[in-house]
Write a protein that holds these residues in place. Structure first.
Motif, PDB file in Angstrom:
ATOM      1  N   TYR A  74      92.877 -54.677 -13.400  1.00  0.00           N
ATOM      2  CA  TYR A  74      92.701 -54.276 -14.871  1.00  0.00           C
ATOM      3  C   TYR A  74      91.225 -53.376 -14.952  1.00  0.00           C
ATOM      4  O   TYR A  74      91.278 -52.453 -15.537  1.00  0.00           O
ATOM      5  N   ALA A  75      90.291 -53.970 -14.241  1.00  0.00           N
ATOM      6  CA  ALA A  75      89.076 -53.190 -13.992  1.00  0.00           C
ATOM      7  C   ALA A  75      89.163 -51.742 -13.383  1.00  0.00           C
ATOM      8  O   ALA A  75      88.590 -50.896 -13.646  1.00  0.00           O
ATOM      9  N   GLU A  76      90.098 -51.685 -12.330  1.00  0.00           N
ATOM     10  CA  GLU A  76      90.277 -50.739 -11.800  1.00  0.00           C
ATOM     11  C   GLU A  76      90.930 -49.646 -12.473  1.00  0.00           C
ATOM     12  O   GLU A  76      90.752 -48.587 -12.454  1.00  0.00           O
ATOM     13  N   ARG A  77      92.000 -50.041 -13.337  1.00  0.00           N
ATOM     14  CA  ARG A  77      92.501 -49.217 -14.524  1.00  0.00           C
ATOM     15  C   ARG A  77      91.546 -48.497 -15.210  1.00  0.00           C
ATOM     16  O   ARG A  77      91.740 -47.509 -15.797  1.00  0.00           O
ATOM     17  N   ASP A  78      90.599 -49.478 -15.937  1.00  0.00           N
ATOM     18  CA  ASP A  78      89.559 -49.019 -16.847  1.00  0.00           C
ATOM     19  C   ASP A  78      88.576 -48.032 -16.017  1.00  0.00           C
ATOM     20  O   ASP A  78      88.331 -47.098 -16.785  1.00  0.00           O
ATOM     21  N   ARG A  79      88.166 -48.254 -14.830  1.00  0.00           N
ATOM     22  CA  ARG A  79      87.566 -47.069 -14.340  1.00  0.00           C
ATOM     23  C   ARG A  79      88.145 -45.981 -14.301  1.00  0.00           C
ATOM     24  O   ARG A  79      87.316 -44.727 -14.304  1.00  0.00           O
ATOM     25  N   ALA A 127     106.339 -45.879  -6.881  1.00  0.00           N
ATOM     26  CA  ALA A 127     106.506 -44.282  -7.299  1.00  0.00           C
ATOM     27  C   ALA A 127     107.628 -43.998  -8.370  1.00  0.00           C
ATOM     28  O   ALA A 127     107.473 -43.026  -9.112  1.00  0.00           O
ATOM     29  N   TRP A 128     108.617 -44.705  -8.166  1.00  0.00           N
ATOM     30  CA  TRP A 128     109.691 -44.597  -9.170  1.00  0.00           C
ATOM     31  C   TRP A 128     109.599 -45.287 -10.544  1.00  0.00           C
ATOM     32  O   TRP A 128     109.915 -44.976 -11.574  1.00  0.00           O
ATOM     33  N   SER A 129     109.169 -46.653 -10.428  1.00  0.00           N
ATOM     34  CA  SER A 129     109.171 -47.339 -11.599  1.00  0.00           C
ATOM     35  C   SER A 129     108.238 -47.334 -12.588  1.00  0.00           C
ATOM     36  O   SER A 129     107.215 -46.744 -12.267  1.00  0.00           O
ATOM     37  N   SER A 130     108.525 -47.579 -13.859  1.00  0.00           N
ATOM     38  CA  SER A 130     107.629 -47.342 -15.024  1.00  0.00           C
ATOM     39  C   SER A 130     106.829 -48.835 -15.204  1.00  0.00           C
ATOM     40  O   SER A 130     106.981 -48.924 -16.430  1.00  0.00           O
ATOM     41  N   LEU A 131     106.307 -49.366 -14.250  1.00  0.00           N
ATOM     42  CA  LEU A 131     105.625 -50.578 -14.479  1.00  0.00           C
ATOM     43  C   LEU A 131     104.630 -50.531 -13.639  1.00  0.00           C
ATOM     44  O   LEU A 131     104.418 -50.009 -12.282  1.00  0.00           O
ATOM     45  N   SER A 132     103.593 -51.190 -13.534  1.00  0.00           N
ATOM     46  CA  SER A 132     102.531 -51.866 -12.586  1.00  0.00           C
ATOM     47  C   SER A 132     102.341 -53.373 -12.464  1.00  0.00           C
ATOM     48  O   SER A 132     102.498 -54.140 -13.332  1.00  0.00           O
ATOM     49  N   VAL A 133     102.217 -53.905 -10.986  1.00  0.00           N
ATOM     50  CA  VAL A 133     102.060 -54.982 -10.817  1.00  0.00           C
ATOM     51  C   VAL A 133     100.657 -55.145 -10.871  1.00  0.00           C
ATOM     52  O   VAL A 133      99.799 -54.652  -9.950  1.00  0.00           O
ATOM     53  N   MET A 134     100.033 -56.391 -11.446  1.00  0.00           N
ATOM     54  CA  MET A 134      98.587 -56.234 -11.706  1.00  0.00           C
ATOM     55  C   MET A 134      98.013 -57.567 -10.878  1.00  0.00           C
ATOM     56  O   MET A 134      98.834 -58.514 -10.638  1.00  0.00           O
ATOM     57  N   TYR A 135      96.922 -57.203 -10.222  1.00  0.00           N
ATOM     58  CA  TYR A 135      96.228 -58.487  -9.411  1.00  0.00           C
ATOM     59  C   TYR A 135      94.889 -58.757  -9.953  1.00  0.00           C
ATOM     60  O   TYR A 135      94.279 -57.761 -10.832  1.00  0.00           O
ATOM     61  N   ASP A 136      94.393 -59.754  -9.458  1.00  0.00           N
ATOM     62  CA  ASP A 136      92.729 -59.912  -9.823  1.00  0.00           C
ATOM     63  C   ASP A 136      91.965 -59.525  -8.451  1.00  0.00           C
ATOM     64  O   ASP A 136      92.681 -59.083  -7.734  1.00  0.00           O
ATOM     65  N   LYS A 137      90.707 -59.386  -8.421  1.00  0.00           N
ATOM     66  CA  LYS A 137      89.911 -58.658  -7.571  1.00  0.00           C
ATOM     67  C   LYS A 137      90.203 -59.498  -6.168  1.00  0.00           C
ATOM     68  O   LYS A 137      89.825 -58.921  -5.094  1.00  0.00           O
ATOM     69  N   MET A 141      98.466 -62.068  -7.642  1.00  0.00           N
ATOM     70  CA  MET A 141      99.137 -61.276  -8.686  1.00  0.00           C
ATOM     71  C   MET A 141      99.065 -62.104  -9.982  1.00  0.00           C
ATOM     72  O   MET A 141      99.196 -63.359  -9.774  1.00  0.00           O
ATOM     73  N   VAL A 142      98.636 -61.207 -10.926  1.00  0.00           N
ATOM     74  CA  VAL A 142      98.379 -62.035 -12.389  1.00  0.00           C
ATOM     75  C   VAL A 142      99.280 -61.555 -13.365  1.00  0.00           C
ATOM     76  O   VAL A 142      99.450 -62.416 -14.413  1.00  0.00           O
ATOM     77  N   PRO A 269      94.422 -67.371   0.098  1.00  0.00           N
ATOM     78  CA  PRO A 269      93.645 -66.438   0.569  1.00  0.00           C
ATOM     79  C   PRO A 269      94.240 -65.726   2.175  1.00  0.00           C
ATOM     80  O   PRO A 269      94.089 -64.647   2.326  1.00  0.00           O
ATOM     81  N   GLU A 270      94.706 -66.676   2.795  1.00  0.00           N
ATOM     82  CA  GLU A 270      95.399 -66.404   4.107  1.00  0.00           C
ATOM     83  C   GLU A 270      96.388 -65.348   4.252  1.00  0.00           C
ATOM     84  O   GLU A 270      97.035 -64.816   5.075  1.00  0.00           O
ATOM     85  N   THR A 271      97.017 -65.287   2.919  1.00  0.00           N
ATOM     86  CA  THR A 271      98.194 -64.641   3.043  1.00  0.00           C
ATOM     87  C   THR A 271      97.999 -63.050   2.314  1.00  0.00           C
ATOM     88  O   THR A 271      98.840 -62.123   2.496  1.00  0.00           O
ATOM     89  N   HIS A 272      96.812 -62.763   1.894  1.00  0.00           N
ATOM     90  CA  HIS A 272      96.402 -61.142   1.480  1.00  0.00           C
ATOM     91  C   HIS A 272      96.389 -60.402   2.363  1.00  0.00           C
ATOM     92  O   HIS A 272      96.489 -59.167   2.040  1.00  0.00           O
ATOM     93  N   ARG A 273      96.479 -60.626   3.879  1.00  0.00           N
ATOM     94  CA  ARG A 273      96.502 -59.665   4.759  1.00  0.00           C
ATOM     95  C   ARG A 273      97.921 -59.423   5.050  1.00  0.00           C
ATOM     96  O   ARG A 273      98.165 -58.369   5.974  1.00  0.00           O
TER      97      ARG A 273
END
Length: 376
Positions: A74-79, A127-137, A141-142, A269-273
């Motif tokens: 959400y912070a990136e969206r706002d920026r 690219a197709w869908s009209s939604l966003s999956v949001m994550y924290d920093k 996934m949140v 955290p080890e799955t973020h890669r």
């Protein structure tokens, strides 16, 4: 059966979509047809280096650039939105992968301005869908945001995708394959699916059939740097056909058990890669075990092995997870409101952890048999 949407809203497609070599060249004209005279280009890092040679020059439309911050928050969206406002621009153009697209869509929705997507990867249907999956920093996934406006335009340049890392196409295949297994787990149990849901079910089956038939040839074409029908078909399946599943079916065709497993793994955290589609592909197999469909796991395993999708925790470097950690992941997958509850049945931490462990045993046994057979 778990609760799904009371009212189905069809968000089938972008307003316009073009696929083909040179499709990016007409971008300025497409903007002008929409009355757009200025845009912020939200671009990735490495993906931009590969794509910038295809990005057209602009003579009349004002273009400003913004470097994506690395996570769809959400912070990136706002920026992004603040930058558009500061510069007084009329639209947003996303050039990058799924998280770049999702960030741009989120900012455009906040500002209520058009968004144009130029995908550089075929790893998701973002690219197709009209939604966003949001994550924290941290990359966990949140949630997700669904928008009342379709993407204004999607221009798919297959040569850009051809130049992308093959492992990202493999991940896209894994994510898109899940469309069938998740949609079918929900829709097959409906007594009389509506026409919209029937179309979602058909598109989901089309995803599976296309990928099973063409993925190996598409990956071979990418390795050889050759643009052929199999490659374009797989790319469009990952982006367009996959997007149609959720577009027509909404909660009936979007996610079920496989994505719940993905979402749960992101707490580690080890799955973020690991790539999104890789975790989803693993989740497909866990879901099938939960459904009692071990024979389908056996059928899918050669396909997974051939194209490089993970079938077990070991394949993702996670075989060292303790029972306690697996239960924590399973609890996250089965928490109230998780998409796993869209499937028939009752699921809790113990049930999901048991399915994960049963999958490990099943895959290990199959691989031992294959090794013994190969040595004879």
């Amino acid at each position: 059966m778990g609760r799904v949407a009371d009212t189905l809203i069809v968000r089938a497609a972008p307003q316009e979509y073009i696929c083909g070599p040179g499709s990016w060249n007409g971008l300025e004209q497409h903007l002008e047809r929409r009355g757009i005279s200025s845009a912020l280009v939200v671009r990735g890092g490495r993906s931009w280096e590969a794509a910038k040679g295809y990005f057209p020059e602009f003579k009349r439309v004002e273009i400003q650039f913004y470097g994506y911050g690395g996570e769809c928050t959400y912070a990136e969206r706002d920026r992004i939105a603040s930058e558009v406002t500061r510069l007084g621009l009329q639209s947003i153009i996303a050039v990058g992968g799924g998280k770049v697209s999702d960030s741009a869509k989120a900012a455009a929705a906040l500002l209520r301005i058009p968004v144009v997507i130029l995908p550089t990867l075929a790893a998701t249907c973002s690219a197709w869908s009209s939604l966003s999956v949001m994550y924290d920093k941290a990359g966990t996934m949140v949630g997700f945001e669904v928008y009342p406006h379709s993407n204004s335009l999607v221009l798919l340049e297959p040569r850009v995708i051809l130049d992308s890392p093959p492992e990202l196409l493999v991940a896209g295949i894994g994510d898109t394959l899940a469309k069938w297994y998740e949609a079918d787990a929900i829709i097959a149990h409906l007594p009389s699916p509506s026409e919209e849901i029937a179309l979602a079910h058909y598109a989901a089956r089309r995803c599976r059939d296309n990928l099973m038939a063409h993925s190996a040839e598409a990956l071979a074409a990418q390795e050889a740097g050759e643009l052929n029908d199999a490659f374009v078909r797989v790319v469009e399946t990952n982006i367009m056909t996959a997007g149609l599943v959720g577009g027509f079916g909404e909660d009936y065709g979007r996610t079920a058990g496989a994505h719940s497993i993905h979402d749960a793994l992101t707490i580690l955290p080890e799955t973020h890669r690991l790539l999104h589609g890789s975790k989803v592909a693993y989740g497909v197999l866990v879901q099938l075990v939960l459904e009692g469909k071990q024979e389908e796991v056996v059928r899918l395993l050669p396909f997974y092995e051939k194209i490089g999708l993970p079938a077990a925790l070991k394949d993702m470097g996670l075989d060292g997870l303790s029972r306690e950690v697996r239960l924590r992941v399973a609890a996250r997958a089965a928490e109230p409101g998780a998409s796993i509850h869209r499937m028939p049945g009752t699921f809790d931490a113990v049930t999901v952890a048991g399915a994960m462990e049963d999958l490990e045993s099943l895959v290990a046994a199959i691989r031992v048999r294959e090794t013994v057979a190969a040595s004879r």
